[in-house]
Design a protein around this motif. Sequence first.
Motif, PDB file in Angstrom:
ATOM      1  N   VAL A  25       0.825  -1.216   0.000  1.00 12.50           N
ATOM      2  CA  VAL A  25       0.000   0.000   0.000  1.00 12.50           C
ATOM      3  C   VAL A  25       0.861   1.268   0.000  1.00 12.50           C
ATOM      4  O   VAL A  25       1.899   1.345   0.659  1.00 12.50           O
ATOM      5  CB  VAL A  25      -0.956   0.052   1.221  1.00 12.50           C
ATOM      6  CG1 VAL A  25      -2.097  -0.907   1.038  1.00 12.50           C
ATOM      7  CG2 VAL A  25      -0.198  -0.197   2.506  1.00 12.50           C
ATOM      8  N   VAL A  26       0.406   2.246  -0.737  1.00 10.94           N
ATOM      9  CA  VAL A  26       1.006   3.579  -0.767  1.00 10.94           C
ATOM     10  C   VAL A  26      -0.118   4.568  -1.005  1.00 10.94           C
ATOM     11  O   VAL A  26      -1.049   4.287  -1.760  1.00 10.94           O
ATOM     12  CB  VAL A  26       2.053   3.712  -1.905  1.00 10.94           C
ATOM     13  CG1 VAL A  26       2.556   5.161  -1.990  1.00 10.94           C
ATOM     14  CG2 VAL A  26       3.224   2.772  -1.691  1.00 10.94           C
ATOM     15  N   LEU A  27      -0.065   5.696  -0.335  1.00 10.41           N
ATOM     16  CA  LEU A  27      -1.010   6.775  -0.603  1.00 10.41           C
ATOM     17  C   LEU A  27      -0.252   7.942  -1.230  1.00 10.41           C
ATOM     18  O   LEU A  27       0.746   8.400  -0.674  1.00 10.41           O
ATOM     19  CB  LEU A  27      -1.687   7.243   0.696  1.00 10.41           C
ATOM     20  CG  LEU A  27      -2.655   6.276   1.362  1.00 10.41           C
ATOM     21  CD1 LEU A  27      -3.162   6.853   2.678  1.00 10.41           C
ATOM     22  CD2 LEU A  27      -3.827   5.972   0.441  1.00 10.41           C
ATOM     23  N   GLN A  28      -0.729   8.391  -2.362  1.00 15.61           N
ATOM     24  CA  GLN A  28      -0.034   9.456  -3.075  1.00 15.61           C
ATOM     25  C   GLN A  28      -1.010  10.605  -3.305  1.00 15.61           C
ATOM     26  O   GLN A  28      -1.998  10.449  -4.015  1.00 15.61           O
ATOM     27  CB  GLN A  28       0.477   8.932  -4.418  1.00 15.61           C
ATOM     28  CG  GLN A  28       1.264   9.932  -5.229  1.00 15.61           C
ATOM     29  CD  GLN A  28       2.712  10.043  -4.761  1.00 15.61           C
ATOM     30  OE1 GLN A  28       3.384   9.031  -4.635  1.00 15.61           O
ATOM     31  NE2 GLN A  28       3.160  11.258  -4.476  1.00 15.61           N
ATOM     32  N   TYR A  29      -0.766  11.725  -2.660  1.00 16.45           N
ATOM     33  CA  TYR A  29      -1.591  12.920  -2.869  1.00 16.45           C
ATOM     34  C   TYR A  29      -0.700  14.030  -3.408  1.00 16.45           C
ATOM     35  O   TYR A  29       0.511  13.863  -3.559  1.00 16.45           O
ATOM     36  CB  TYR A  29      -2.260  13.342  -1.556  1.00 16.45           C
ATOM     37  CG  TYR A  29      -3.342  12.385  -1.101  1.00 16.45           C
ATOM     38  CD1 TYR A  29      -4.651  12.522  -1.554  1.00 16.45           C
ATOM     39  CD2 TYR A  29      -3.052  11.333  -0.244  1.00 16.45           C
ATOM     40  CE1 TYR A  29      -5.638  11.645  -1.156  1.00 16.45           C
ATOM     41  CE2 TYR A  29      -4.034  10.445   0.169  1.00 16.45           C
ATOM     42  CZ  TYR A  29      -5.329  10.600  -0.293  1.00 16.45           C
ATOM     43  OH  TYR A  29      -6.291   9.724   0.101  1.00 16.45           O
ATOM     44  N   ASP A  30      -1.305  15.175  -3.681  1.00 17.94           N
ATOM     45  CA  ASP A  30      -0.540  16.267  -4.290  1.00 17.94           C
ATOM     46  C   ASP A  30       0.624  16.719  -3.416  1.00 17.94           C
ATOM     47  O   ASP A  30       1.712  16.989  -3.910  1.00 17.94           O
ATOM     48  CB  ASP A  30      -1.462  17.465  -4.575  1.00 17.94           C
ATOM     49  CG  ASP A  30      -2.444  17.163  -5.693  1.00 17.94           C
ATOM     50  OD1 ASP A  30      -2.174  16.207  -6.455  1.00 17.94           O
ATOM     51  OD2 ASP A  30      -3.462  17.854  -5.788  1.00 17.94           O
ATOM     52  N   SER A  31       0.376  16.834  -2.119  1.00 22.23           N
ATOM     53  CA  SER A  31       1.398  17.451  -1.269  1.00 22.23           C
ATOM     54  C   SER A  31       2.022  16.479  -0.259  1.00 22.23           C
ATOM     55  O   SER A  31       2.887  16.880   0.514  1.00 22.23           O
ATOM     56  CB  SER A  31       0.800  18.645  -0.522  1.00 22.23           C
ATOM     57  OG  SER A  31      -0.258  18.217   0.301  1.00 22.23           O
TER      58      SER A  31
END
Lengths: 178, 88
Positions: A25-31
């Motif tokens: 699992v990885v969470l990738q958001y803009d910031s």
Amino acid sequence: MPEPLPKTMADRGTFWTQAPDWRSVVLQYDSWTARPVLGLHRLLVSGNLDAALGMFAPAVPSIGLWQVAAGSVHPIRVGRDRMLLTAAKPLVATPGWNASGFAVSPATDAYVTIEISGPGLRALVSEMTFADLEEGSPSAATLVCGQQALLHRVDEQTARIHVEAPLGTYVWHWLETR
Amino acid sequence: MQLFSCPFCGPRDETEFLFAAEAGKVRPEPAPEVSAADWSKYLHRVSNPRGATREIWVHQTCGEYFLMERNTVSHVVANTQPLRGGEA
């Protein structure tokens, strides 16, 4: 012949949020980006912490709230006489009481560590905890998403949150649904 | 929101703390000679004063038990100090 129980009655596990597959699992958001830190070795040490530091991490001060950890072994301070040691390589220690005045408990599987990094880190963490990060504190233990956790950084824009393993799913879900 | 000061960690949000006991309460001894009334009084009766009070609190996140002197009317915390080496 009694009716069989509904499936939800037979398996209470279906009521709970499914645990993430920590291996991928990885969470990738803009910031900011969040990922679990895999393969981290952990020891919980209680008692004479100066003696324990001399054995496991000589000349390394214990890490308090929001402080930046350096070196290969991170002695994260929990309380006045307790700390969690984390390291990428196995920590060699005999579990139990040490004659120098401290107790060692293997804790590798007891915690989940989530690493968050990116320019939006500070704003995100301010939503996760009430603690005044600029005030400083010798203990890294605080409430994160309402749960007891250890919070520190490994560089200026990367923080680590250590929570007891059963709470890892909740904190991850908090991040997913933010 | 109120800040309490843990003697070890420093100022933290009140949600990190729990009330533990009145300060100065002494467990009645010897246990076999303690009457049910005295035992009940020790366990369940609290003075709950209006105004200045001395209490034992615990900072849940670091595990520190400490003495807190506060005012139950104004909520002003006059002092917190560790229990180690002192009497509460």
